[in-house]
Design a protein around this motif. Structure first.
Motif, PDB file in Angstrom:
ATOM      1  N   THR A   1       0.851  -1.195   0.000  1.00 13.52           N
ATOM      2  CA  THR A   1       0.000   0.000   0.000  1.00 13.52           C
ATOM      3  C   THR A   1       0.881   1.238   0.000  1.00 13.52           C
ATOM      4  O   THR A   1       1.564   1.529   0.987  1.00 13.52           O
ATOM      5  CB  THR A   1      -0.941   0.023   1.219  1.00 13.52           C
TER       6      THR A   1
ATOM      7  N   THR B   1      -7.600   4.773  -6.787  1.00 19.33           N
ATOM      8  CA  THR B   1      -6.625   4.196  -5.863  1.00 19.33           C
ATOM      9  C   THR B   1      -6.175   2.771  -6.193  1.00 19.33           C
ATOM     10  O   THR B   1      -5.505   2.133  -5.387  1.00 19.33           O
ATOM     11  CB  THR B   1      -7.199   4.197  -4.432  1.00 19.33           C
ATOM     12  N   SER B   2      -6.542   2.270  -7.368  1.00 16.25           N
ATOM     13  CA  SER B   2      -6.080   0.944  -7.782  1.00 16.25           C
ATOM     14  C   SER B   2      -6.133   0.874  -9.302  1.00 16.25           C
ATOM     15  O   SER B   2      -6.730   1.749  -9.952  1.00 16.25           O
ATOM     16  CB  SER B   2      -6.971  -0.162  -7.191  1.00 16.25           C
TER      17      SER B   2
ATOM     18  N   THR C   1      -1.793  -1.457  -4.051  1.00 15.74           N
ATOM     19  CA  THR C   1      -2.891  -0.498  -3.996  1.00 15.74           C
ATOM     20  C   THR C   1      -2.362   0.852  -3.523  1.00 15.74           C
ATOM     21  O   THR C   1      -1.243   0.951  -3.013  1.00 15.74           O
ATOM     22  CB  THR C   1      -4.007  -0.989  -3.051  1.00 15.74           C
TER      23      THR C   1
ATOM     24  N   LYS D   1      -0.028  -7.877  -4.891  1.00 16.77           N
ATOM     25  CA  LYS D   1      -1.086  -6.889  -5.069  1.00 16.77           C
ATOM     26  C   LYS D   1      -0.610  -5.521  -4.597  1.00 16.77           C
ATOM     27  O   LYS D   1       0.001  -5.406  -3.532  1.00 16.77           O
ATOM     28  CB  LYS D   1      -2.335  -7.301  -4.287  1.00 16.77           C
TER      29      LYS D   1
END
Length: 358
Positions: free
Chosen positions: A49, A167-168, A155, A153
């Motif tokens: 993140t 945001t992704s 983000t 992943k």
């Protein structure tokens, strides 16, 4: 008799002190402190993140982008400093150093040098525009396999108090499908061109044409999405911001070689602080002659194009019809921005003559 000399010296000293700072140890501001590897970004439950509202992390996105694309940029030159992507982190550094990432409403201390210098305010117009030139290309690079392992992943942390930022990858490609597609095309072209049997000149044209198409699309989307944030700035700063965006029309059409050296050269004369209501370019006492000249040129090009109904930009784009023509265009940009003695009044006739030879 010493008084006038002393005054002149103080004025010159002030001008030098306010000169735009775009590098630190030869690289973008705080480049060496930015995250260099994806694994060093904040991770929770296997999900990376990234907080683009923290300066070192947004700069880290650029550092990852540059290091991950170096292998595909050999046609640009032998050095890693030859990549045309250097212009992006340098722009971010200039914005941070000149106070353009600060909360312009004054409602918080975000971005203020004396309080929270690493904070990037989501209320800043300049930070908002940069979002479309940092987060969007970063996510496209991840999607095309340029960054990351294709499994992890990634983000983006939402902005506090602002819900209009994607945001992704899924979010951004849904909201800005055409824009994301252009960045993906750039990264795919970059990889394909680097492996092809084309000449370096042909590879450069393929890479630069798709890169500038993506950057222009980011700017166009940003000017729409970020427009309300301009209300917090002075008239002179808004005028400069608009002319700064318009200048990209000329830079992109000429396939500007935005490597480290050339980008620094063109950013050094940018205004080193946010303009106030009392500033009257090109006669701002505490800015250098070079900064005042840049403000004048940007304003002149924007005003003339508007008065001529877009003729100046159309003529410029028409004239940039070949590799040789674009080389001449880049030389013209050098004269316009870096040579105060260049006769701007003759620009349109020069472009008309160039266009007739296309």
């Amino acid at each position: 008799m010493l008084f006038p000399t002393t005054c002149v010296a103080l004025v010159l000293l002030a001008a030098v002190a306010r000169a735009a700072v775009v590098t630190e140890n030869g690289y973008p501001i705080m480049w060496e402190k930015a995250v260099a590897e994806l694994k060093d970004m904040p991770t929770a439950d296997g999900v990376v993140t990234i907080n683009p509202w923290e300066y070192s992390q947004r700069m880290g996105m650029y550092r990852l982008l540059l290091s991950s694309t170096d292998q595909y940029m050999r046609s640009m030159g032998p050095s890693t400093n030859d990549s045309p992507l250097w212009g992006l982190p340098l722009q971010l550094g200039w914005k941070q150093k000149s106070g353009r990432l600060v909360d312009p409403t004054g409602a918080s201390t975000c971005g203020q040098e004396s309080a929270d210098p690493m904070c990037i305010s989501p209320k800043s117009w300049w930070a908002c525009v940069n979002y479309y030139l940092s987060v969007i290309p970063f996510l496209a690079a991840v999607q095309t396999g340029v960054i990351g392992d294709g499994v992890t992943k990634i983000t983006i942390q939402p902005a506090e108090g602002a819900e209009d930022y994607c945001t992704s990858y899924t979010d951004c490609s849904t909201k800005h499908a055409d824009l994301m597609a252009l960045w993906e095309t750039f990264f795919q072209t970059m990889k394909t061109a680097s492996e092809s049997g084309a000449t370096d000149s042909e590879k450069r044209d393929q890479i630069l044409s798709t890169m500038w198409a993506a950057q222009q699309a980011s700017l166009q989307q940003a000017t729409t999405s970020c427009s309300e944030r301009q209300q917090s700035y002075s008239g002179p700063e808004i005028t400069f911001a608009q002319s700064w965006v318009n200048a990209a029309d000329y830079v992109s059409a000429a396939y500007f070689l935005s490597n480290l050296e050339k980008s620094v050269q063109f950013m050094n004369p940018l205004p080193s602080r946010v303009l106030t209501a009392t500033d009257s370019p090109p006669n701002i006492p505490d800015l250098t002659a070079e900064e005042n000249h840049t403000l004048y040129i940007f304003s002149w090009m924007s005003s003339i194009n508007r008065l001529l109904g877009g003729t100046l930009v159309r003529s410029w784009k028409s004239a940039m019809c070949s590799d040789l023509a674009r080389e001449k265009g880049r030389a013209l940009l050098d004269d316009l921005v870096l040579n105060p003695k260049f006769a701007v009044s003759g620009l349109l006739s020069i472009l008309t003559e160039m266009a007739t030879n296309c």
